[in-house]
Design an enzyme around this catalytic site. Structure first.
Site, PDB file in Angstrom:
ATOM      1  N   ASP A  12       0.851  -1.188   0.000  1.00 22.42           N
ATOM      2  CA  ASP A  12       0.000   0.000   0.000  1.00 22.42           C
ATOM      3  C   ASP A  12       0.888   1.239   0.000  1.00 22.42           C
ATOM      4  OD1 ASP A  12      -2.411   1.295   0.005  1.00 22.42           O
ATOM      5  OD2 ASP A  12      -2.604   1.293   2.187  1.00 22.42           O
ATOM      6  N   TYR A  70       1.186   5.674  -0.587  1.00 25.03           N
ATOM      7  CA  TYR A  70       0.750   6.853   0.183  1.00 25.03           C
ATOM      8  C   TYR A  70       0.968   8.031  -0.754  1.00 25.03           C
ATOM      9  CZ  TYR A  70       0.795   9.244   4.859  1.00 25.03           C
ATOM     10  OH  TYR A  70       0.532   9.985   6.011  1.00 25.03           O
ATOM     11  N   HIS A  82      -3.653  13.759   0.835  1.00 20.61           N
ATOM     12  CA  HIS A  82      -3.918  12.797   1.908  1.00 20.61           C
ATOM     13  C   HIS A  82      -2.754  12.766   2.908  1.00 20.61           C
ATOM     14  CE1 HIS A  82      -5.063   9.163   4.033  1.00 20.61           C
ATOM     15  NE2 HIS A  82      -3.899   8.611   3.722  1.00 20.61           N
ATOM     16  N   ARG A 133       0.276  13.917  13.624  1.00 21.75           N
ATOM     17  CA  ARG A 133       1.465  14.545  14.204  1.00 21.75           C
ATOM     18  C   ARG A 133       1.309  16.061  14.157  1.00 21.75           C
ATOM     19  NH1 ARG A 133       2.758  10.492  10.801  1.00 21.75           N
ATOM     20  NH2 ARG A 133       2.852  11.951   9.072  1.00 21.75           N
ATOM     21  N   GLU A 167     -10.456   3.865   3.345  1.00 23.96           N
ATOM     22  CA  GLU A 167      -9.570   4.615   2.458  1.00 23.96           C
ATOM     23  C   GLU A 167      -9.934   4.219   1.039  1.00 23.96           C
ATOM     24  OE1 GLU A 167      -5.410   4.172   3.684  1.00 23.96           O
ATOM     25  OE2 GLU A 167      -5.768   5.702   5.219  1.00 23.96           O
ATOM     26  N   GLU A 226      -9.079   3.849  -2.586  1.00 19.93           N
ATOM     27  CA  GLU A 226      -7.805   3.722  -3.278  1.00 19.93           C
ATOM     28  C   GLU A 226      -7.989   3.066  -4.649  1.00 19.93           C
ATOM     29  OE1 GLU A 226      -4.671   2.006  -0.987  1.00 19.93           O
ATOM     30  OE2 GLU A 226      -5.337   2.943   0.895  1.00 19.93           O
ATOM     31  N   ASP A 232      -9.310   0.268   1.698  1.00 19.22           N
ATOM     32  CA  ASP A 232      -8.341  -0.125   2.723  1.00 19.22           C
ATOM     33  C   ASP A 232      -8.904   0.279   4.089  1.00 19.22           C
ATOM     34  OD1 ASP A 232      -5.983  -0.810   4.037  1.00 19.22           O
ATOM     35  OD2 ASP A 232      -5.109   1.176   3.714  1.00 19.22           O
ATOM     36  N   ARG A 277      -8.492   3.683  13.049  1.00 21.13           N
ATOM     37  CA  ARG A 277      -7.554   4.783  13.314  1.00 21.13           C
ATOM     38  C   ARG A 277      -7.016   4.775  14.733  1.00 21.13           C
ATOM     39  NH1 ARG A 277      -6.042   5.894   8.307  1.00 21.13           N
ATOM     40  NH2 ARG A 277      -7.806   6.478   6.981  1.00 21.13           N
ATOM     41  N   GLN A 337      -4.429   1.989  14.907  1.00 22.90           N
ATOM     42  CA  GLN A 337      -3.280   2.448  14.109  1.00 22.90           C
ATOM     43  C   GLN A 337      -2.450   3.491  14.844  1.00 22.90           C
ATOM     44  OE1 GLN A 337      -4.546   4.166  10.362  1.00 22.90           O
ATOM     45  NE2 GLN A 337      -2.474   4.741   9.732  1.00 22.90           N
ATOM     46  N   TYR A 377       1.570   2.365  15.493  1.00 23.10           N
ATOM     47  CA  TYR A 377       2.313   2.502  14.230  1.00 23.10           C
ATOM     48  C   TYR A 377       3.737   3.043  14.342  1.00 23.10           C
ATOM     49  CZ  TYR A 377       2.178   7.551  13.366  1.00 23.10           C
ATOM     50  OH  TYR A 377       2.394   8.913  13.412  1.00 23.10           O
ATOM     51  N   LYS A 406      -4.824  -2.034  10.071  1.00 21.95           N
ATOM     52  CA  LYS A 406      -5.138  -2.210   8.654  1.00 21.95           C
ATOM     53  C   LYS A 406      -5.381  -3.674   8.271  1.00 21.95           C
ATOM     54  CE  LYS A 406      -3.850   2.044   7.167  1.00 21.95           C
ATOM     55  NZ  LYS A 406      -4.543   2.849   6.155  1.00 21.95           N
ATOM     56  N   THR A 463      -9.070  -5.692   3.661  1.00 22.10           N
ATOM     57  CA  THR A 463      -8.904  -4.776   2.536  1.00 22.10           C
ATOM     58  C   THR A 463      -9.800  -5.307   1.431  1.00 22.10           C
ATOM     59  OG1 THR A 463      -6.572  -4.528   3.156  1.00 22.10           O
ATOM     60  CG2 THR A 463      -7.208  -3.738   0.973  1.00 22.10           C
ATOM     61  N   THR A 494      -4.764   6.312  -0.073  1.00 28.85           N
ATOM     62  CA  THR A 494      -5.994   7.083  -0.185  1.00 28.85           C
ATOM     63  C   THR A 494      -5.900   8.142  -1.280  1.00 28.85           C
ATOM     64  OG1 THR A 494      -6.288   6.868   2.173  1.00 28.85           O
ATOM     65  CG2 THR A 494      -7.619   8.537   1.084  1.00 28.85           C
ATOM     66  N   GLU A 536     -10.200  12.362   7.245  1.00 28.63           N
ATOM     67  CA  GLU A 536      -9.926  13.650   6.612  1.00 28.63           C
ATOM     68  C   GLU A 536     -11.205  14.444   6.403  1.00 28.63           C
ATOM     69  OE1 GLU A 536      -7.043  13.487   3.094  1.00 28.63           O
ATOM     70  OE2 GLU A 536      -7.488  11.382   3.485  1.00 28.63           O
TER      71      GLU A 536
END
Lengths: 389, 389
Positions: free
Chosen positions: A105, A107, A112, A121, A178, A180, A212, A216, A219, A223, A232, A236, A323, A337
């Site tokens: 996967d 990114y 996104h 973060r 997500e 995708e 996907d 959250r 994760q 992570y 995740k 999927t 995503t 988002e």
């Protein structure tokens, strides 16, 4: 004999012809078929390689054969087809169209990655220093790639809110999607040998839609430092129709400008992206229209990056884009988002909503330009959330 | 008929009997055999399920059958064996013993995780806040798991030293190993259904040694925020003999104390680790002796964690422990730790060495306690570094 009716505005006309694996009513053994209009045509009338429950044996035959068969399929379905080979798409069961070898996967959407960076973060730069130099990606769980229509049991796991002192165990409270686009490798490459970005067309068989599913809260806690894992790996989902890359010539567009210029192994002679328009429906209401043409990293750059270290690729490898999110709010391909981490609910069927509730159903669809102003459909990837066990 | 000689101090006596896939001299088709002393016995004399180039069909038959066959094998090799079924281990070619479904790599050594934390993130706490609450892990690339003896081409990729302003492309300058222990899932579990830690013995068929080759410079630049990818995916080597879990009763030991107490889904009725003593040889010189008994997270905790979100497990899933490192310097299972990021070279055959040079060969071996003071061997996982292409 049957002459297959194809409405003029069909998303599944002769310019598309996606492959899938289906069971005929009452038949025990799945096989490969092609979708034409509202019909599915059993391709074992063409070749025994299609008497298999996955596209892998056909994909292994390679690009030259893919081109040949596409011509044969066009000829087949343009004329009278034996009755026994034609089914209504509503009468068949659709299965996982290929056997997944490795699942990666990426990114690849700048919008996104920037949004997630801000959310996960908040005190740092949203994009990491590496992001514009390489398509960031990671391996996912091949064994939980499931076909559209598979119910998704809400996963349980460890969650820890910033205000908690220790983690607790329980059903995810921040279950997300997500939207995708996934690329299916048709012919692999050998151990120690990178695949050039310009070899994409030779290697990649086709395109599917991917959801996907993402927990959250799980994760966020797990992570760092080795990346997403249980947040995740529970599921999927992919769409049942693999749209051949050969059907997407008219959908090719320029990629957004890349600054700084990527290292030479990431350069293509003719850089191209895809003009897919995705839709994300939440309980029947379209809540987002992510534009694939906005993706920063191209499909060929992802394949070149994934193998530049000599990693083997195999028939059935699936690599997804990450995503798809555009610059506008209603173009975001994940609910985290769209609702800004759950702080800005959106209205779905008159209710304010943030993350997924039990019973919710999500459907991701897409279309792309075909020849002469026509459009090509990808079908849909659909999934409903069941309560945690 | 042949009576197989087993020296009294053999690491491959009747208490071990590991399974592998071999080709007899001149034979085209690999099949399953068992190692006894310095011999390999062709198991197709017992059952046709062994006439396969992988252990997967046998593993799929399940735990009851594994116990039965182990008894049959002991009977078989304790008596005269048909000549045509016995080969010298030096005369056969050994292959990948099983087909890898998903590959997961954990990070279960507190010493290793702390050392890497200090090296990769010198300004933060070495252990992340999640580390003592869950066995941190991530998915690796199943398609590049290769058998012992496979040459490893030095991978190329993007590297950026802290002093560089932009990344450069080229062969890894910090090629490393990770000495690990891998667990092979024999019978899978279904989508949406966690596997309890107490079901480990029913599910896990056996144990292999793993060398998780690692390009530290590529890894350092790419791994934030989605984890290691190309720094690991170029190759993971495994030993050719799968030691059955049934052979490791005498090797079970208590795990180190866990504080804080893990969440209930990570608790075992009888927590156990394994008393494997690993050796890491660099160009023939033993440079480290990592003790598996020091691992913080147990094998059963890893399996329970990996599936607690409902992720499917499958026959052939491989999950590895992460680098095995003990508290002492000469118990560290990766060169980045042994040489403290390359700043403290160690002497190998009289030369100061840090990371791997072209032509270097690394061999990881292990033994474990068997019954009555005997020892059981795991064979070895061997690999040589070839220059970048």
């Amino acid at each position: 004999m049957t002459r297959i009716a194809i409405p003029e505005d069909s998303l599944f006309g002769l310019a598309n012809l996606p492959y899938g694996v289906f069971s005929a009513p009452g038949a025990a053994v799945p096989r490969v078929g092609v979708r034409v209009g509202e019909s599915v045509v059993d391709l074992t009338v063409l070749d025994d390689v299609f008497a298999a429950p996955s596209l892998n044996p056909f994909m292994e035959q390679g690009h030259t054969r893919w081109v040949e068969v596409r011509e044969q399929v066009i000829e087949l379905v343009s004329d009278d087809v034996p009755d026994a080979a034609v089914y209504s798409v509503d009468a068949v069961a659709l299965h996982m169209p290929f056997e997944v070898a490795d699942y990666v996967d990426f990114y690849a959407s700048e919008h996104h990655a920037s949004n997630l960076g801000r959310l996960f973060r908040p005190d740092s730069e949203p994009l990491m220093p590496n992001w514009k130099h390489l398509p960031v990606g990671y391996h996912g769980r091949a064994g939980t790639v499931v076909p559209s229509g598979t119910d998704i049991v809400r996963p349980s796991g460890q969650r820890k809110a910033p205000s908690d002192t220790t983690p607790t165990f329980g059903p995810s409270r921040r279950l997300d999607i997500e939207a995708e686009v996934g690329f299916v490798v048709g012919t692999g490459s050998s151990f120690g040998t990178p695949v050039s970005a310009d070899d994409f067309d030779e290697r990649v068989f086709g395109v599917v839609l991917v959801n996907d599913w993402s927990a959250r809260d799980i994760q966020a806690w797990e992570y760092v430092p080795l990346g997403p894992f249980l947040g995740k790996s529970f599921a999927t989902s992919v769409s049942p129709w693999v749209v051949p890359l050969l059907a997407l010539e008219a959908a090719r567009v320029a990629t957004p400008p890349q600054d700084p210029e990527p290292l030479p192994y990431l350069l293509e002679k003719n850089p191209w992206g895809l003009d897919l328009e995705l839709t994300v429906s939440w309980n029947g209401q379209v809540v987002s229209r992510p534009p694939y043409r906005e993706m920063y990293w191209s499909p060929a750059q992802m394949l070149a990056h994934m193998t530049v270290n000599g990693a083997t690729s195999r028939t059935g490898d699936l690599f997804a884009s990450g995503t798809v999110s555009g610059p506008a709010k209603d173009q975001r391909g994940a609910f985290i988002e769209l609702t800004w981490g759950g702080k800005e609910p959106i209205e779905v069927n008159g209710q304010p909503r943030t993350f997924l509730e039990d019973g919710d159903e999500v459907v991701i669809g897409a279309t792309a330009p075909g020849p002469s102003g026509s459009r090509i459909g990808f079908g849909e990837v659909r999934g409903r959330v069941l309560p945690a066990r």
